[in-house]
Design an enzyme around this catalytic site. Sequence first.
Site, mmCIF file in Angstrom:
data_model
loop_
_atom_site.group_PDB
_atom_site.id
_atom_site.type_symbol
_atom_site.label_atom_id
_atom_site.label_comp_id
_atom_site.label_asym_id
_atom_site.label_seq_id
_atom_site.Cartn_x
_atom_site.Cartn_y
_atom_site.Cartn_z
ATOM 1 N N HIS A 113 0.862 -1.194 0.000
ATOM 2 C CA HIS A 113 0.000 0.000 0.000
ATOM 3 C C HIS A 113 0.892 1.235 0.000
ATOM 4 C CE1 HIS A 113 -2.870 3.009 1.283
ATOM 5 N NE2 HIS A 113 -3.819 2.185 0.890
ATOM 6 N N GLU A 198 -3.939 1.626 -7.296
ATOM 7 C CA GLU A 198 -4.223 2.734 -6.393
ATOM 8 C C GLU A 198 -3.331 3.928 -6.745
ATOM 9 O OE1 GLU A 198 -6.486 1.365 -2.776
ATOM 10 O OE2 GLU A 198 -4.421 1.717 -2.196
#
Length: 286
Positions: A113, A198
């Site tokens: 992430h 993302e």
Amino acid sequence: MNFLTEYLVAEENNEQQAKRSKLVAGNWKMHLTSEDAKKLVKECIRKVRADPNVEIVFCPPYPFLYLTHHLIKDTLMKLGAQDVFWKEQGAFTGKVSPKMLLDSGVEYCIVGHSETRGRFGKLDITEAMVEYFAETNSTVNLKIKALFDHLIHPILCVGETHSERVEGLTEKIIEIQMIEALKGIELSLLNQLVIAYEPVWAIGTGDVCGSEEAEKICKFIRNILAEKYAPDIAGNVRILYGGSLKSENAAEIFRQPNIDGGLIGRASLEIDEFCGIIEHANKEKK
Ligand code: PGA
């Protein structure tokens, strides 16, 4: 990519698109108390129409894994973690192993992430902060291998920062992130992988990536899987979009042929928003 490979990917994707179940994962990050968590999960169980073609995954912080597992264990909902350390056990203060995650009922785990890589979508992030968090493509690779060894699905996050986008480096950055993160992994295991596109500039900023652009990048990710690994892997891997996803933009995003769901931060903490997003996934399942 040559014409033949592109054709094979498109064929494979048409066939496999119907088989890939949608996935909606809520990344709670470092939010909520145990009481809030209980309320959120219970409300979600009460409100959401269970659909075996749409997987719902809660990714709470470590201290709430057990609690969440206990609440969802008789439902179709799944448990995910936000990070992992790659060693089985040992003197690694503060770290959590894949074996421990498995023991807590975890089936999915986010890796790479942009926040664990140390980037927060903000323009003022310092290099010192990046180093402090210090997750790199090679530690992401170790984590993915360790998760596969324990039959946990990794959710590999990839994406470019604002400045990389402006410089036209999006595809290059994503390709490097993928190749390095997946180095040395047995091909058959890759079918169990989930990738989340993302864009760092869209995370927590309210600045959602347009559906056309998100589709273009997710298609690029699928093409990399076909070219570097195999067309059937490209057809099987679920690719999610994440970054300021809300119920108001979810339908448009989920309608795209190469997007199989979403990784949701802020909106996963609000019951009506999260349930609204799940409803769109139920409607848009292929
Ligand atoms: P956001 O976060 O939905 O709050 O932008 C997404 C994520 O970080 O996975």
